[in-house]
Scaffold this active site. Structure first.
Site, PDB file in Angstrom:
ATOM      1  N   CYS A 143       0.866  -1.175   0.000  1.00 45.54           N
ATOM      2  CA  CYS A 143       0.000   0.000   0.000  1.00 45.54           C
ATOM      3  C   CYS A 143       0.903   1.226   0.000  1.00 45.54           C
ATOM      4  CB  CYS A 143      -0.933  -0.010   1.206  1.00 45.54           C
ATOM      5  SG  CYS A 143      -2.039   1.413   1.201  1.00 45.54           S
ATOM      6  N   CYS A 154      -6.664   4.495   4.809  1.00 41.99           N
ATOM      7  CA  CYS A 154      -6.861   3.052   5.028  1.00 41.99           C
ATOM      8  C   CYS A 154      -6.145   2.656   6.321  1.00 41.99           C
ATOM      9  CB  CYS A 154      -6.313   2.267   3.836  1.00 41.99           C
ATOM     10  SG  CYS A 154      -4.549   2.519   3.600  1.00 41.99           S
ATOM     11  N   GLN A 159      -1.547  -1.785  10.083  1.00 43.90           N
ATOM     12  CA  GLN A 159      -1.578  -3.258  10.199  1.00 43.90           C
ATOM     13  C   GLN A 159      -0.181  -3.844  10.016  1.00 43.90           C
ATOM     14  OE1 GLN A 159      -4.705  -4.134   7.241  1.00 43.90           O
ATOM     15  NE2 GLN A 159      -5.747  -5.193   8.904  1.00 43.90           N
ATOM     16  N   ARG A 183      -5.152  -3.998  -3.755  1.00 44.67           N
ATOM     17  CA  ARG A 183      -5.816  -5.308  -3.856  1.00 44.67           C
ATOM     18  C   ARG A 183      -5.605  -5.919  -5.228  1.00 44.67           C
ATOM     19  NH1 ARG A 183     -10.780  -2.965  -2.530  1.00 44.67           N
ATOM     20  NH2 ARG A 183     -10.464  -2.043  -0.497  1.00 44.67           N
ATOM     21  N   ASP A 215     -11.313  -7.393  -5.850  1.00 44.71           N
ATOM     22  CA  ASP A 215     -10.065  -7.895  -5.263  1.00 44.71           C
ATOM     23  C   ASP A 215      -9.486  -8.934  -6.216  1.00 44.71           C
ATOM     24  OD1 ASP A 215      -8.055  -9.015  -3.681  1.00 44.71           O
ATOM     25  OD2 ASP A 215      -9.275  -9.060  -1.859  1.00 44.71           O
ATOM     26  N   ARG A 217      -6.181 -10.157  -5.874  1.00 43.59           N
ATOM     27  CA  ARG A 217      -4.903 -10.656  -5.349  1.00 43.59           C
ATOM     28  C   ARG A 217      -4.820 -12.174  -5.459  1.00 43.59           C
ATOM     29  NH1 ARG A 217      -5.156  -7.711   0.356  1.00 43.59           N
ATOM     30  NH2 ARG A 217      -7.362  -8.022  -0.074  1.00 43.59           N
ATOM     31  N   THR A 238      -4.863 -11.751  10.242  1.00 42.70           N
ATOM     32  CA  THR A 238      -5.745 -11.134   9.241  1.00 42.70           C
ATOM     33  C   THR A 238      -7.138 -10.974   9.802  1.00 42.70           C
ATOM     34  OG1 THR A 238      -6.517 -11.295   6.944  1.00 42.70           O
ATOM     35  CG2 THR A 238      -6.518 -13.327   8.200  1.00 42.70           C
ATOM     36  N   LYS A 243      -8.830 -14.097   2.323  1.00 39.70           N
ATOM     37  CA  LYS A 243      -7.407 -14.446   2.396  1.00 39.70           C
ATOM     38  C   LYS A 243      -7.241 -15.808   3.069  1.00 39.70           C
ATOM     39  CE  LYS A 243      -4.580 -10.808   3.220  1.00 39.70           C
ATOM     40  NZ  LYS A 243      -3.834  -9.839   4.071  1.00 39.70           N
TER      41      LYS A 243
END
Ligand SMILES: Nc1nc2c(ncn2[C@@H]2O[C@H](COP(=O)(O)OP(=O)(O)OP(=O)(O)O)[C@@H](O)[C@H]2O)c(=O)[nH]1
Length: 327
Positions: A143, A154, A159, A183, A215, A217, A238, A243
């Site tokens: 990010c 965000c 995180q 993403r 998304d 990913r 998470t 994920k």
């Protein structure tokens, strides 16, 4: 955010120390792909740099940078044939002193198209992870806006910091950092999506208005990296059920989830609420992602499938102009 505050937040969900962390009861037998010849179907081979001739050639051609993984193009992660061209190469390791302490930093290269292009996953390691079970693992996607520029829109940078401090304070643990900006849609598309969010769309609708997936990913480097580090099972840090199920589908043994919740701020409140309401992120600190019937929760959006075509940059720019002009 300070380390103590972050740890208090984890403590709120019961995860402040390894001693009080209770891994989730495992869910039902998972649908892991069967192994062929003792290897995971779909697992690419980890080869050392010395074996990476094609990888070196790709590097010499200067093809470093976002590849199929970050663009989400041409990689089918639905379990049917994802092994074809993916491989991960360990390049080097160094010690890295940081504000949160010292870590081993390991560099990899990963390709899903036979080294036509590749990404560079980085792995931050704290403590001895080799041959361990239940290792705390954060799989974190790039990010640029928050991690480099300090954006408050965000929770990504916080995180990442939370995960780094967690593994530093209660080793062992690792953070796998993947180049999947926005993403998986890439930086300029994310900026286009932000432009629409300024006009009131949320994080999901902004992508959709641009013809982009919610998304895209994919996590094919992760099982290879875990195998390389001989990590036997993980506790995933998470809040994202997609994920969890995608990693499980790649054959990774997930024995628990460590929530990764950071406090909301003025600028990211709407984003966090959209993640919870529209993308099913577990932001209330629940420990298990398996529901009461013992079934994994379903991901809300699948990855791009082979053959999916993203809009071109010209189309994205035109779409932003068109939607802005409509106001
Ligand atoms: N398309 C898009 N991507 C965003 C936006 N805000 C952050 N991102 C990207 O989202 C990715 C992080 O995904 P998140 O959905 O925040 O969280 P997650 O990694 O799925 O889930 P956790 O493991 O709980 O953190 C990073 O690649 C960011 O660049 C946004 O508004 N639009």
């Amino acid at each position: 955010m300070s380390s103590s505050l972050l740890l208090r937040q984890l403590s709120h969900t019961g995860a402040s120390t390894r001693a009080n962390f209770q891994p989730c009861a495992p869910g039902p037998p998972s649908s892991h792909p069967p192994r062929r010849n003792g290897r995971r179907r779909g697992a690419a081979t980890i080869s050392r740099l010395i074996d990476g001739q094609r990888e070196r050639e790709a590097g010499e051609r200067g093809r470093i940078g976002p590849g199929a993984a970050s663009g989400g193009n041409g990689w089918d992660t639905d379990g049917s044939g994802r092994d074809a061209a993916a491989s991960t190469v360990f390049v080097a390791e160094t010690m890295l002193p940081t504000r949160s302490g010292s870590y081993r930093l390991r560099g990899y290269r990963h390709s899903v198209d036979g080294w036509e292009s590749y990404t560079e996953p980085a792995v931050v390691v704290s403590g001895r992870v080799e041959d361990q079970e239940n290792v705390p693992v954060r799989v974190h996607d790039a990010c640029f806006t928050s991690e480099v520029l300090g954006s408050l829109k965000c929770d990504c940078a916080q995180q990442l910091q939370l995960a780094l401090e967690y593994i530093q304070n209660t080793p062992p643990g690792i953070v796998i950092y993947l180049q999947q900006e926005g993403r998986g849609i890439g930086l300029s598309n994310k900026i286009a999506a932000y432009a629409l969010q300024e006009r009131g769309l949320d994080t999901v609708d902004a992508n959709r208005a641009l013809g982009l997936p919610d998304d895209c990913r994919e996590y094919s480097p992760v099982p290879n990296i875990l195998e390389d580090l001989r990590i036997k099972s993980i506790q995933l840090m998470t809040n994202n059920p997609r994920k969890l199920s995608m990693l499980e589908d790649l054959g990774i043994r997930i024995t628990g989830r460590i929530p990764c919740i950071v406090g909301p701020g003025k600028h990211n409140q709407a984003y966090l609420s959209a993640k919870e309401k529209r993308m099913d992120h577990l932001l209330e600190g629940s420990w298990c992602y398996w529901n009461h019937d013992g079934e994994p929760t379903q991901p809300v959006a699948g990855p791009l499938r082979q053959g999916s075509i993203l809009p071109s940059s010209t189309e994205i720019a035109a779409k932003v102009r068109e939607l802005s002009a409509e106001e």
